[in-house]
Design a protein around this motif. Structure first.
Motif, PDB file in Angstrom:
ATOM      1  N   SER A   1       0.802  -1.220   0.000  1.00  0.00           N
ATOM      2  CA  SER A   1       0.000   0.000   0.000  1.00  0.00           C
ATOM      3  C   SER A   1       0.835   1.271   0.000  1.00  0.00           C
ATOM      4  O   SER A   1       0.328   2.357  -0.293  1.00  0.00           O
ATOM      5  CB  SER A   1      -0.940   0.006   1.212  1.00  0.00           C
ATOM      6  N   LYS A   2       2.139   1.138   0.312  1.00  0.00           N
ATOM      7  CA  LYS A   2       3.040   2.289   0.290  1.00  0.00           C
ATOM      8  C   LYS A   2       3.726   2.467  -1.058  1.00  0.00           C
ATOM      9  O   LYS A   2       4.524   3.393  -1.229  1.00  0.00           O
ATOM     10  CB  LYS A   2       4.104   2.134   1.381  1.00  0.00           C
ATOM     11  N   GLY A   3       3.422   1.579  -2.010  1.00  0.00           N
ATOM     12  CA  GLY A   3       4.050   1.652  -3.323  1.00  0.00           C
ATOM     13  C   GLY A   3       5.405   0.979  -3.387  1.00  0.00           C
ATOM     14  O   GLY A   3       6.128   1.145  -4.367  1.00  0.00           O
ATOM     15  N   GLU A   4       5.757   0.194  -2.357  1.00  0.00           N
ATOM     16  CA  GLU A   4       7.044  -0.496  -2.319  1.00  0.00           C
ATOM     17  C   GLU A   4       6.910  -1.904  -2.897  1.00  0.00           C
ATOM     18  O   GLU A   4       5.895  -2.585  -2.669  1.00  0.00           O
ATOM     19  CB  GLU A   4       7.549  -0.587  -0.874  1.00  0.00           C
ATOM     20  N   ILE A   5       7.920  -2.348  -3.628  1.00  0.00           N
ATOM     21  CA  ILE A   5       7.909  -3.705  -4.163  1.00  0.00           C
ATOM     22  C   ILE A   5       8.137  -4.690  -3.026  1.00  0.00           C
ATOM     23  O   ILE A   5       9.080  -4.564  -2.251  1.00  0.00           O
ATOM     24  CB  ILE A   5       8.994  -3.886  -5.238  1.00  0.00           C
ATOM     25  N   VAL A   6       7.253  -5.674  -2.912  1.00  0.00           N
ATOM     26  CA  VAL A   6       7.390  -6.682  -1.861  1.00  0.00           C
ATOM     27  C   VAL A   6       7.598  -8.084  -2.436  1.00  0.00           C
ATOM     28  O   VAL A   6       8.227  -8.929  -1.800  1.00  0.00           O
ATOM     29  CB  VAL A   6       6.179  -6.680  -0.910  1.00  0.00           C
ATOM     30  N   PHE A   7       7.054  -8.353  -3.633  1.00  0.00           N
ATOM     31  CA  PHE A   7       7.218  -9.660  -4.268  1.00  0.00           C
ATOM     32  C   PHE A   7       7.485  -9.494  -5.752  1.00  0.00           C
ATOM     33  O   PHE A   7       7.062  -8.515  -6.371  1.00  0.00           O
ATOM     34  CB  PHE A   7       5.960 -10.530  -4.096  1.00  0.00           C
ATOM     35  N   ARG A   8       8.169 -10.498  -6.293  1.00  0.00           N
ATOM     36  CA  ARG A   8       8.381 -10.591  -7.740  1.00  0.00           C
ATOM     37  C   ARG A   8       8.088 -12.016  -8.167  1.00  0.00           C
ATOM     38  O   ARG A   8       8.394 -12.965  -7.439  1.00  0.00           O
ATOM     39  CB  ARG A   8       9.825 -10.250  -8.119  1.00  0.00           C
ATOM     40  N   VAL A   9       7.487 -12.158  -9.332  1.00  0.00           N
ATOM     41  CA  VAL A   9       7.254 -13.478  -9.915  1.00  0.00           C
ATOM     42  C   VAL A   9       7.897 -13.491 -11.288  1.00  0.00           C
ATOM     43  O   VAL A   9       7.603 -12.643 -12.124  1.00  0.00           O
ATOM     44  CB  VAL A   9       5.743 -13.782 -10.035  1.00  0.00           C
ATOM     45  N   ASP A  10       8.795 -14.457 -11.514  1.00  0.00           N
ATOM     46  CA  ASP A  10       9.506 -14.536 -12.792  1.00  0.00           C
ATOM     47  C   ASP A  10       9.825 -15.975 -13.134  1.00  0.00           C
ATOM     48  O   ASP A  10       9.908 -16.837 -12.255  1.00  0.00           O
ATOM     49  CB  ASP A  10      10.810 -13.733 -12.753  1.00  0.00           C
ATOM     50  N   ASN A  11      10.012 -16.219 -14.418  1.00  0.00           N
ATOM     51  CA  ASN A  11      10.507 -17.522 -14.853  1.00  0.00           C
ATOM     52  C   ASN A  11      11.715 -17.373 -15.780  1.00  0.00           C
ATOM     53  O   ASN A  11      12.297 -18.372 -16.171  1.00  0.00           O
ATOM     54  CB  ASN A  11       9.402 -18.328 -15.548  1.00  0.00           C
ATOM     55  N   TYR A  12      12.054 -16.117 -16.133  1.00  0.00           N
ATOM     56  CA  TYR A  12      13.257 -15.827 -16.917  1.00  0.00           C
ATOM     57  C   TYR A  12      13.214 -16.454 -18.304  1.00  0.00           C
ATOM     58  O   TYR A  12      14.241 -16.609 -18.948  1.00  0.00           O
ATOM     59  CB  TYR A  12      14.520 -16.275 -16.166  1.00  0.00           C
TER      60      TYR A  12
END
Length: 206
Positions: free
Chosen positions: A56-67
């Protein structure tokens, strides 16, 4: 960002133990208040196939990737530092659509949860069921129900209680940001890293 690649080092020795009725829940991702996230269905990695999750603060908390730009059968849910929280894989030769989630990095051993798609559904019906620990005696622990739009759905537990809901993100004036920008609301005392893993799977259903 400390790492742009996944760190598949196990957090603790509990990942090698067999699943039980008390499903894995990290205290880092459970709060006593409702949490709201923005999910942008775009990868931070060039030619990657994933999404980015902001708090909610606009900060990145998770990423999802498979490259991999083309193959989306395997993805990794990571925290900001690249620590793998869940490894997610689509099972081959499963016409009904089944995804398996493994705790931390890798795909060895029994998965910690499985999501099976229900092909016979209409609007308002359950689109998939979630089993924890692959223990058939536990049965379906969570259900994901589609609401008014393809990208809008609710997640409920075995008691029928709402634990999370997803919908298209809108501005304060009611304008949508596009089909690839979603709002995720997670109820208190629910592991929101696990909920993000479920949302990631639903977003990959054809």
């Amino acid at each position: 960002m400390a790492k742009i690649y996944p760190d598949q080092t196990l957090k603790n020795s509990s990942s090698s133990s067999s699943p039980s009725n008390s499903f894995y829940s990290s205290p880092c991702y459970v709060t006593s208040t409702r949490e709201t996230f923005t999910i942008w269905m775009k990868s931070l990695v060039f030619h990657g196939n994933g999404c980015t999750v902001f708090n909610s603060k606009g900060e990145i908390v998770f990423r999802v990737d498979n490259y991999q730009e083309r193959n989306s059968n395997q993805v990794f849910l990571m925290d900001l530092c690249g620590q793998v929280l869940f490894s997610i894989k689509k099972e081959k030769l499963r016409l009904l659509g089944r995804w398996s989630g493994y705790l931390n990095g890798g795909f060895k051993g029994k998965p910690w949860f499985q999501v099976k798609r229900n092909w016979k559904f209409s609007r308002g019906d359950v689109i998939c069921k979630v089993n924890l620990g692959c223990d058939k005696s536990i049965g379906s622990c969570y259900k994901i129900q589609q609401t008014d739009k393809k990208s809008s759905f609710h997640v409920s537990n075995s008691d029928g209680q709402l634990v999370a809901k997803v919908k298209q993100k809108q501005s304060s004036r009611g304008f949508g940001y596009g089909d690839d920008v979603l709002t995720l609301e997670v109820e208190p005392h629910v592991d929101y890293s696990f909920i993000v893993a479920l949302v990631t799977i639903c977003a990959r259903f054809d």
